[in-house]
Motif scaffolding. Structure first.
Motif, short mmCIF file in Angstrom:
data_model
loop_
_atom_site.label_atom_id
_atom_site.label_comp_id
_atom_site.label_asym_id
_atom_site.label_seq_id
_atom_site.Cartn_x
_atom_site.Cartn_y
_atom_site.Cartn_z
N CYS A 170 22.55 -41.38 -9.11
CA CYS A 170 23.30 -42.16 -8.12
C CYS A 170 23.64 -41.29 -6.92
CB CYS A 170 24.58 -42.70 -8.76
SG CYS A 170 25.77 -43.41 -7.58
N ALA A 171 24.09 -40.05 -7.17
CA ALA A 171 24.48 -39.17 -6.08
C ALA A 171 23.30 -38.86 -5.17
CB ALA A 171 25.07 -37.88 -6.64
N VAL A 172 22.15 -38.56 -5.76
CA VAL A 172 20.95 -38.27 -4.97
C VAL A 172 20.56 -39.48 -4.13
CG1 VAL A 172 18.47 -37.89 -5.15
CG2 VAL A 172 20.05 -36.46 -6.48
N SER A 173 20.51 -40.63 -4.75
CA SER A 173 20.13 -41.84 -4.04
C SER A 173 21.12 -42.16 -2.92
CB SER A 173 20.04 -43.02 -5.02
OG SER A 173 19.74 -44.22 -4.35
N MET A 174 22.40 -41.99 -3.20
CA MET A 174 23.41 -42.32 -2.19
C MET A 174 23.35 -41.36 -1.02
SD MET A 174 27.47 -43.04 -2.63
CE MET A 174 27.06 -44.54 -3.51
N MET A 175 23.26 -40.06 -1.28
CA MET A 175 23.19 -39.10 -0.18
C MET A 175 21.95 -39.36 0.67
SD MET A 175 24.61 -35.46 -1.73
CE MET A 175 23.47 -35.38 -3.13
N TRP A 208 19.60 -31.82 -11.03
CA TRP A 208 18.69 -32.16 -9.93
C TRP A 208 18.87 -31.19 -8.75
CZ3 TRP A 208 15.21 -36.36 -9.40
CH2 TRP A 208 15.18 -37.24 -10.50
N VAL A 209 17.81 -31.07 -7.96
CA VAL A 209 17.86 -30.37 -6.68
C VAL A 209 17.49 -31.37 -5.59
CG1 VAL A 209 16.94 -28.51 -5.26
CG2 VAL A 209 17.28 -28.15 -7.73
N PHE A 210 18.35 -31.50 -4.59
CA PHE A 210 18.20 -32.47 -3.51
C PHE A 210 18.01 -31.72 -2.19
CE2 PHE A 210 20.58 -34.66 -0.06
CZ PHE A 210 19.93 -35.88 -0.01
N HIS A 211 17.03 -32.13 -1.39
CA HIS A 211 16.79 -31.57 -0.06
C HIS A 211 16.92 -32.66 0.98
CE1 HIS A 211 15.63 -27.98 -1.99
NE2 HIS A 211 14.31 -28.11 -1.99
N ILE A 212 17.47 -32.31 2.14
CA ILE A 212 17.59 -33.27 3.23
C ILE A 212 17.41 -32.55 4.56
CG2 ILE A 212 20.11 -33.08 3.37
CD1 ILE A 212 20.13 -36.13 4.00
N THR A 213 16.78 -33.25 5.52
CA THR A 213 16.59 -32.73 6.87
C THR A 213 17.03 -33.78 7.88
OG1 THR A 213 14.38 -33.61 7.37
CG2 THR A 213 14.49 -31.65 5.96
N GLY A 214 17.00 -33.40 9.13
CA GLY A 214 17.22 -34.38 10.18
C GLY A 214 16.11 -35.41 10.19
N GLY A 227 17.06 -41.85 10.00
CA GLY A 227 18.12 -40.88 10.27
C GLY A 227 18.01 -39.58 9.52
N ALA A 228 17.21 -39.54 8.46
CA ALA A 228 17.04 -38.32 7.67
C ALA A 228 15.81 -38.47 6.79
CB ALA A 228 18.27 -38.05 6.80
N LEU A 229 15.20 -37.35 6.45
CA LEU A 229 14.15 -37.30 5.45
C LEU A 229 14.68 -36.50 4.27
CD1 LEU A 229 10.87 -36.71 7.49
CD2 LEU A 229 12.05 -38.84 6.93
N TRP A 230 14.30 -36.89 3.05
CA TRP A 230 14.87 -36.23 1.88
C TRP A 230 13.96 -36.36 0.68
CZ3 TRP A 230 16.02 -39.09 -2.54
CH2 TRP A 230 16.04 -40.48 -2.39
N ALA A 231 14.19 -35.50 -0.28
CA ALA A 231 13.49 -35.55 -1.56
C ALA A 231 14.35 -34.86 -2.60
CB ALA A 231 12.12 -34.88 -1.46
N ALA A 232 14.11 -35.18 -3.87
CA ALA A 232 14.87 -34.56 -4.97
C ALA A 232 13.95 -34.40 -6.17
CB ALA A 232 16.09 -35.39 -5.33
N GLN A 233 14.19 -33.36 -6.93
CA GLN A 233 13.42 -33.11 -8.14
C GLN A 233 14.35 -32.72 -9.28
OE1 GLN A 233 10.18 -30.33 -7.69
NE2 GLN A 233 9.72 -30.25 -9.88
N PHE A 260 11.20 -37.29 -9.93
CA PHE A 260 11.20 -37.16 -8.48
C PHE A 260 11.83 -38.38 -7.83
CE2 PHE A 260 7.82 -34.31 -9.74
CZ PHE A 260 7.94 -33.24 -8.86
N MET A 261 12.60 -38.15 -6.79
CA MET A 261 13.13 -39.20 -5.93
C MET A 261 12.91 -38.74 -4.49
SD MET A 261 16.73 -39.86 -7.99
CE MET A 261 17.24 -41.25 -6.99
N PHE A 262 12.67 -39.70 -3.57
CA PHE A 262 12.43 -39.30 -2.19
C PHE A 262 12.55 -40.50 -1.26
CE2 PHE A 262 8.52 -39.85 -4.59
CZ PHE A 262 7.82 -40.81 -3.86
N HIS A 263 12.70 -40.21 0.01
CA HIS A 263 12.73 -41.24 1.05
C HIS A 263 11.46 -42.09 0.94
CE1 HIS A 263 12.58 -43.11 4.98
NE2 HIS A 263 13.70 -42.50 5.39
#
Length: 677
Positions: A170-175, A208-214, A227-233, A260-263
């Motif tokens: 939930c946290a990864v998806s929400m962020m 999980w590890v979550f990454h986000i960029t502009g 507004g952002a690109l992101w991915a999580a593993q 894996f989760m991602f934009h």
């Protein structure tokens, strides 16, 4: 192009002229299957020179329909980092700061959870917990306060997710979704601070590890989600992952939603941004960030490629030596995660954060920069490192640490925040239990862990001063005689007191488990954590007082076993040998680098830095002179243009800095003193 040079030089000039204000945090995350008690653990060394070090209790709340959740300027991190007593009664005005800038708002939910919060949100009442590390990114978001469209920084995203989520997924998806919709921008300037990594664990035991960029501005595909690109593993079972200011997610497996989760538009938007050609695998690490082997992480300073990679190696040498990973200048040489050699405890991970590469070829206690007293600490930044480029090792534990936290969740009796003020090497982690958030009224030793700031200290006060200042005072006083003090007093007391705290926690948890009433159990744990926090603080202030007396004036004074004696310490033999000390040293002398360690060092120490070992690591050195020569092999007209740009930059940089400031609010003792011969 000329305008771009001027702008770049302006920012660089501002940083060089007015300070070294870029943070660089470390986070380690271990899956539940890799720990002795089955807990999923994440962590965060908040390596910030000026951050508000207070722990804060944020209570749970119900909100009326139609409420708005204010988004504050989370880039501001000094005390008070936030002025908003509706969030916590601890968030009062102070140090001449009476308000916090509001950037905007988003719709509020009906109910928000209680949480422990420091510079970043740490853990909520459900055991959801997070660590953080800033990373470079090619995509730079621009905040609304700077004329851009992005509303949220990582501090905002972490706090909102902790307020609303129970699970890591939930946290990864929400962020990610909030970043897509409202825009994300970095807390540090330029490419070096444009991305973020968050490590997340929950009561289910997932890590999980979550990454986000502009994101991308303007019209185009994925409107409303640019507004952002992101991915999580997800961290695999029995594995450890570490983030040291560099993205670590590699190839994204689009057919594995379990891990894996991602934009949803990550690939298309990366192509639109010109970062990916659309062929082959999508390696987030290589595509979304610059190469840290050559990229200057700190604006105005040369590249320091070992800044990230050596920390990764330092963590993995403790956690996963069987993986055979070697030191390298390239973070890309390390995998996303590695299997642990054996199951570890939270105490093991605490010690990973106390590391200075001891007993390796990079041992920071030795060499010319360690000085005569064997200090592993280094002074960062300054004009010298601009005019004389180079790099020294960057340890996991460094002086400019506001706090280090280890966050323990998973299928255990009590999710716990372990909080250590100041640098981890000379600090002790104390507990903050999650159930105290809901059943203990958020009670903790507020006087020592929830009040005070780096901006003031009252040694003459009759009240007990903050724990942070006790640990910081000891850490700084150690520089007077680091090896002597650390081996004789500080490090042994860190370990013994940490074990005592661990025993107290086990005792408290055992007592709480016997109570059927959860509220009664929460109150018991609240009292227990408060008592432990107080006793650790008192102990460390007492140690600080002792060390000031013991090492006053570079002597060893009135020790326990010889209370009327004063012993000499003096310069160690190896240091005098290294300098070529002689009868002629009554006047200033200068030295040149030596190729081998002094003969007077112990044989075991000398073997760490043998010629063969030095040769093995020569390829890790950065050819700064040759690289800079190539970079500046330019014609005279271009050189003059760059010089003019630099001068313009100095002026414009000063203006930028002033604007930022305005916006931010303005006898022999060999038998009892451990001396390195």
């Amino acid at each position: 192009m000329y305008v771009m040079y001027v702008a770049a030089f302006s920012l660089v000039s501002a940083f060089i002229a007015h300070g070294f204000d870029v943070d660089g945090c470390t986070s380690v995350v271990v899956s539940a299957e890799g720990t002795l008690d089955g807990s999923a653990i994440t962590s965060h060394a908040n390596d910030c020179a000026d951050c508000d070090f207070r722990m804060v209790y944020v209570p749970a709340r119900d909100h009326p329909a139609g409420s708005k959740r204010l988004i504050y300027d989370a880039v501001w991190s000094q005390y008070p980092r936030l002025v908003d007593q509706s969030r916590s009664e601890q968030y009062q005005a102070g140090a001449g700061i009476n308000s916090t800038k509001v950037l905007g708002s988003i719709p509020q939910v009906d109910h928000t959870f209680a949480l422990w919060e420091a510079s970043y949100g740490l853990m909520n009442e459900h055991g959801l917990a997070m660590g953080e590390s800033t990373c470079p990114s090619f995509l730079i978001g621009t905040g609304v306060d700077a004329g851009g469209e992005a509303l949220l920084t990582i501090g905002n995203l972490m706090n909102i997710a902790l307020e609303r989520c129970v699970t890591a997924r939930c946290a990864v998806s929400m962020m990610g979704s909030l970043g897509e919709k409202y825009g994300f921008f970095g807390e540090d300037p330029g490419l070096g601070g444009a991305g973020e990594a968050v490590t997340v664990v929950d009561k289910l035991g997932e890590a999980w590890v979550f990454h986000i960029t502009g994101g991308l501005n303007g019209d185009g595909q994925w409107q409303g989600q640019r507004g952002a690109l992101w991915a999580a593993q997800r961290v695999p079972p029995g594995h450890v992952a570490a983030v040291a200011n560099s993205f670590i997610i590699r190839d994204i497996n689009v057919s594995d939603p379990e891990n894996f989760m991602f934009h949803p538009g990550l690939f298309e938007l990366a192509q639109e941004a010109g970062l990916w050609n659309g062929t082959g695998s999508f390696d987030f690490h290589s595509i979304m960030q610059p190469d840290l082997s050559t990229f200057s992480y700190f604006p105005g300073y040369p590249p320091i490629p070992l800044y990230s990679s050596l920390r990764l190696w330092g963590i993995f040498r403790h956690a996963a030596s069987r993986a055979g990973l070697q030191p390298t200048t390239a973070p890309r040489d390390f995998p996303f995660s590695v299997p642990l050699d054996h199951k570890v405890s939270h105490l093991d991970i605490m010690n990973w954060f106390r590391d200075h590469y001891e007993n390796t070829a990079f041992d920071m206690r030795y060499g010319s920069m360690a000085g005569p007293w064997g200090s592993p600490n280094r002074a960062e930044g300054g004009k010298g490192q601009v005019e004389r480029p180079g790099q020294f090792a960057r340890a996991v534990s460094i002086p400019r640490t506001s706090y280090t936290v280890l966050l323990q969740s998973g299928k255990i009796a009590e999710p716990t925040v372990w909080f250590a003020p100041d640098a981890a090497a000379s600090s002790v982690f104390v507990p903050f239990f999650s159930s105290v958030l809901t059943h203990g009224g958020g009670r903790f030793d507020r006087e020592t862990f929830g009040e005070g700031s780096m901006k003031s200290l009252r040694l003459a006060s009759t009240t007990l001063q903050p724990a942070w200042w006790a640990f910081d005072l000891v850490a700084n006083w150690m520089e007077v005689s680091y090896q002597n003090m650390s081996e004789t007093y500080v490090y042994p007391q860190v370990q013994s007191l940490q074990q005592k705290v661990a025993n107290e926690v086990q005792s408290a948890l055992a007592s709480a488990s016997k109570l059927e009433d959860r509220s009664a159990a929460g109150r018991l744990l609240a009292i227990a954590q408060t008592n432990t926090q107080r006793s650790v603080t008192v102990h460390w202030w007492s140690l600080a007082e002792k060390l000031i007396v013991r090492y006053n004036d570079a002597f060893f004074n009135f020790p326990e076993h010889a209370p009327t004696a004063i012993g000499t310490i003096g310069y160690p033999t190896f240091w005098l040998e290294m300098l070529g000390y002689s009868n002629d040293f009554y006047r200033p002398h200068w030295i040149q680098p030596a190729s081998i360690p002094p003969q007077s060092l112990p044989a075991g120490v000398r073997s760490l830095f043998s010629d063969a070992d030095h040769a093995d690591h020569e390829d890790m050195a950065v050819p700064l002179n040759s690289r800079q020569g190539a970079a500046f092999n330019i014609s005279l007209p271009v050189a003059l243009a760059l010089a003019a740009a630099w001068l313009c930059g100095l002026v414009l940089g000063a203006l930028i800095y002033r604007t930022l400031q305005r916006n931010l609010g303005a006898q022999s003792t060999d038998h009892y003193v451990k001396i390195m011969a």
